[in-house]
Design an enzyme around this catalytic site. Structure first.
Site, PDB file in Angstrom:
ATOM      1  N   ARG A  58       0.858  -1.204   0.000  1.00 25.46           N
ATOM      2  CA  ARG A  58       0.000   0.000   0.000  1.00 25.46           C
ATOM      3  C   ARG A  58       0.886   1.242   0.000  1.00 25.46           C
ATOM      4  O   ARG A  58       0.600   2.218  -0.688  1.00 25.46           O
ATOM      5  CB  ARG A  58      -0.957  -0.001   1.195  1.00 25.46           C
ATOM      6  CG  ARG A  58      -1.695   1.328   1.353  1.00 25.46           C
ATOM      7  CD  ARG A  58      -2.955   1.246   2.216  1.00 25.46           C
ATOM      8  NE  ARG A  58      -2.787   0.457   3.412  1.00 25.46           N
ATOM      9  CZ  ARG A  58      -2.114   0.851   4.515  1.00 25.46           C
ATOM     10  NH1 ARG A  58      -1.550   2.046   4.561  1.00 25.46           N
ATOM     11  NH2 ARG A  58      -2.010   0.051   5.549  1.00 25.46           N
ATOM     12  N   TYR A  77     -16.888  16.097 -15.103  1.00 26.38           N
ATOM     13  CA  TYR A  77     -17.355  14.709 -15.058  1.00 26.38           C
ATOM     14  C   TYR A  77     -18.370  14.568 -13.912  1.00 26.38           C
ATOM     15  O   TYR A  77     -18.142  15.092 -12.812  1.00 26.38           O
ATOM     16  CB  TYR A  77     -16.159  13.777 -14.860  1.00 26.38           C
ATOM     17  CG  TYR A  77     -16.564  12.359 -14.550  1.00 26.38           C
ATOM     18  CD1 TYR A  77     -17.411  11.655 -15.401  1.00 26.38           C
ATOM     19  CD2 TYR A  77     -16.129  11.722 -13.391  1.00 26.38           C
ATOM     20  CE1 TYR A  77     -17.805  10.359 -15.107  1.00 26.38           C
ATOM     21  CE2 TYR A  77     -16.505  10.428 -13.098  1.00 26.38           C
ATOM     22  CZ  TYR A  77     -17.358   9.756 -13.957  1.00 26.38           C
ATOM     23  OH  TYR A  77     -17.752   8.483 -13.659  1.00 26.38           O
ATOM     24  N   ASP A  85      -7.621  18.279 -14.761  1.00 26.17           N
ATOM     25  CA  ASP A  85      -7.901  16.892 -15.109  1.00 26.17           C
ATOM     26  C   ASP A  85      -7.564  16.747 -16.593  1.00 26.17           C
ATOM     27  O   ASP A  85      -8.265  17.274 -17.458  1.00 26.17           O
ATOM     28  CB  ASP A  85      -9.380  16.586 -14.821  1.00 26.17           C
ATOM     29  CG  ASP A  85      -9.735  15.126 -15.095  1.00 26.17           C
ATOM     30  OD1 ASP A  85      -9.106  14.522 -15.980  1.00 26.17           O
ATOM     31  OD2 ASP A  85     -10.661  14.612 -14.446  1.00 26.17           O
ATOM     32  N   LYS A 141      -8.807   5.677 -19.037  1.00 26.77           N
ATOM     33  CA  LYS A 141      -9.175   6.148 -20.373  1.00 26.77           C
ATOM     34  C   LYS A 141      -7.984   6.013 -21.337  1.00 26.77           C
ATOM     35  O   LYS A 141      -7.518   4.921 -21.559  1.00 26.77           O
ATOM     36  CB  LYS A 141      -9.705   7.582 -20.273  1.00 26.77           C
ATOM     37  CG  LYS A 141     -10.761   7.770 -19.168  1.00 26.77           C
ATOM     38  CD  LYS A 141     -11.987   6.947 -19.434  1.00 26.77           C
ATOM     39  CE  LYS A 141     -13.118   7.080 -18.431  1.00 26.77           C
ATOM     40  NZ  LYS A 141     -12.810   7.212 -17.034  1.00 26.77           N
TER      41      LYS A 141
HETATM   42  O1  P1T Z   1     -13.809   6.194 -13.708  1.00 21.13           O
HETATM   43  P1  P1T Z   1     -12.612   6.696 -12.957  1.00 21.13           P
HETATM   44  O2  P1T Z   1     -11.343   6.029 -13.358  1.00 21.13           O
HETATM   45  O3  P1T Z   1     -12.834   6.732 -11.483  1.00 21.13           O
HETATM   46  O4  P1T Z   1     -12.370   8.219 -13.414  1.00 21.13           O
HETATM   47  C1  P1T Z   1     -13.222   9.281 -13.117  1.00 21.13           C
HETATM   48  C2  P1T Z   1     -13.090  10.369 -14.152  1.00 21.13           C
HETATM   49  C3  P1T Z   1     -12.320  11.474 -13.873  1.00 21.13           C
HETATM   50  N1  P1T Z   1     -12.154  12.478 -14.778  1.00 21.13           N
HETATM   51  C4  P1T Z   1     -12.726  12.413 -15.998  1.00 21.13           C
HETATM   52  C5  P1T Z   1     -12.530  13.527 -16.955  1.00 21.13           C
HETATM   53  C6  P1T Z   1     -13.504  11.309 -16.336  1.00 21.13           C
HETATM   54  O5  P1T Z   1     -14.064  11.274 -17.566  1.00 21.13           O
HETATM   55  C7  P1T Z   1     -13.700  10.253 -15.407  1.00 21.13           C
HETATM   56  C8  P1T Z   1     -14.532   9.063 -15.701  1.00 21.13           C
HETATM   57  N2  P1T Z   1     -15.389   9.231 -16.779  1.00 21.13           N
HETATM   58  C9  P1T Z   1     -16.215   8.277 -17.283  1.00 21.13           C
HETATM   59  C10 P1T Z   1     -16.351   7.045 -16.778  1.00 21.13           C
HETATM   60  C11 P1T Z   1     -16.999   8.687 -18.447  1.00 21.13           C
HETATM   61  O6  P1T Z   1     -17.541   7.818 -19.173  1.00 21.13           O
HETATM   62  O7  P1T Z   1     -17.074   9.902 -18.696  1.00 21.13           O
END
Ligand code: P1T
Length: 387
Positions: free
Chosen positions: A54, A106, A178, A203
């Site tokens: 961790r 988001y 972000d 992503k």
């Molecule tokens: O899904 P996660 O890995 O927890 O990420 C969150 C997140 C943070 N910032 C942006 C710009 C994002 O698009 C996302 C997650 N977005 C999606 C799952 C979506 O389909 O838009």
């Protein structure tokens, strides 16, 4: 090669070589995945830099080193998801501290601010004006973080990182960007003045829709100490295999982002003027409201194209007819996806706020993959014809 010996090299080279030193014990060119929770110590406290996974793990450290290098930061902390990374940044705040963000974030980030951190006394403030003036009007001495996505999700507005960095810093706040949509291959926020970079590595960074992950990258030792403390204390860390997958994806990031951007631009141009569509939104189309800024701060438009049907119902019908595009949440993988934000990714934003922001029932977000663009266009055309 070590990070130091790669630092003068270009991003596509660093993506392949930073954090990829051959294994010392075997010579394995690709470092092994350290599937261990703990590390044997020669005597109590006498260890090789790792104690417990961790707190730190060599496979995770390789990924962190590579991401820090690609973003031009000094340090990176990897997380189990983009949301865990986002939460760690908000967890640096104290009651009464404000986060100033553009409304088109988001849905999960909006939910974290409104339904989690507001309960702990953090004050979220949303501007509906993405221009620097929109932020300057609302910032005050209590604002500790200016939080932006650029391009935004799903309306693809581009926000001026350089100017917002100055506004934040003049007021004693930090700028968090972000960078999930653009990635360091297309946009370098730290070079433009950002203090925190946040990624959903789920992503484009991972790139193959097979691993959930997140990261925070910084350029300041004190900020990193706090984020690393929270990474260890909150415990939302990625497992070694997930780190390996994300790192494997990064090696083709530069190549993929080029192709995503080419395909998306070709598709956006093709769909423009389609009689069934009210709007095609893509930052590198000349009619985009932030086109000039996008060209200045990005080297490609990215892989997301947002389309708005004239008739709301047509969006759902379209989703039922596409064959190559899969109707699914998420984005940034090699395969093309279509998402209905109002029902899917952004459903946690109250309807009236969502609609006021333009996230209507007729709006779809296309995550354009790296398939042959002719096949993608044929698929989109037949689905639009069918509605
Ligand atoms: O899904 P996660 O890995 O927890 O990420 C969150 C997140 C943070 N910032 C942006 C710009 C994002 O698009 C996302 C997650 N977005 C999606 C799952 C979506 O389909 O838009």
């Amino acid at each position: 090669m070590t990070r130091d010996s790669c630092e003068s090299m270009k991003l596509a080279t660093r993506a392949i070589h930073v954090g990829q030193q051959p294994d010392e014990s075997s010579g394995a060119t690709i470092p092994p995945i350290h599937l261990t929770t703990t590390f044997t110590q020669a005597s109590p406290g006498n260890h090789k830099g790792y104690e417990y996974s961790r707190s730190g793990n060599p496979t995770r450290a390789n990924l962190e080193q590579c991401l820090a290098s690609l973003e031009g930061g000094t340090h990176c902390a990897a997380f189990a998801s983009g949301s865990a990374a986002t939460a760690a940044v908000f967890a640096t705040l104290a009651p009464g501290d404000k986060v100033l963000a553009y409304g088109d974030v988001y849905g999960g980030t909006f939910r974290l601010l409104k339904q989690v951190f507001e309960g702990f006394g953090v004050v979220p403030v949303f501007t509906e004006d993405p221009s620097p003036a929109g932020f300057a009007n609302l910032i005050d001495a209590k604002t500790k973080i200016v939080w932006i996505e650029t391009p935004t999700n799903p309306l693809l507005r581009c926000l001026d990182i350089k100017k917002l960095g100055r506004i934040a810093h003049d007021s004693g706040a930090l700028l968090a960007v972000d960078n999930t949509f653009a990635t360091p291959a297309l946009q370098q926020p730290i070079a433009l003045g950002a203090d925190y970079i946040i990624h959903s590595t789920t992503k484009y960074v991972g790139g193959h829709s097979d691993v959930i992950g997140g990261a925070v990258i910084v350029r300041d030792e004190a900020l990193f100490e706090r984020i690393a403390f929270l990474q260890n204390s909150l415990g939302g860390v990625p497992g070694p295999f997930d780190c390996y997958l994300a790192h494997r994806g990064i090696k083709t990031l530069a190549l993929r982002m080029e192709r995503h951007s080419q395909n998306a631009l070709t598709i956006a141009k093709h769909l423009q003027g389609n009689a069934k569509l009210e709007r095609v939104v893509y930052p590198f189309l000349p009619d985009h409201p932030d086109h000039e800024l996008a060209k200045q701060q990005m080297t490609g438009g990215g892989g997301i194209v947002t389309i708005v049907f004239k008739k709301d119902d047509a969006a759902l019908e379209f989703c039922a007819h596409v064959k190559i595009f899969a109707c699914a949440e998420s984005l940034g993988g090699v395969e093309s996806l279509v998402n209905h934000p109002a029902i899917m990714t952004h459903a946690s934003i109250p309807q009236e706020i969502r609609e006021a922001r333009g996230i209507t029932d007729g709006l779809l977000r296309l995550s354009v993959g790296i398939e042959d663009v002719d096949d993608l266009i044929a698929d989109l055309d037949q689905a639009i014809d069918a509605v």
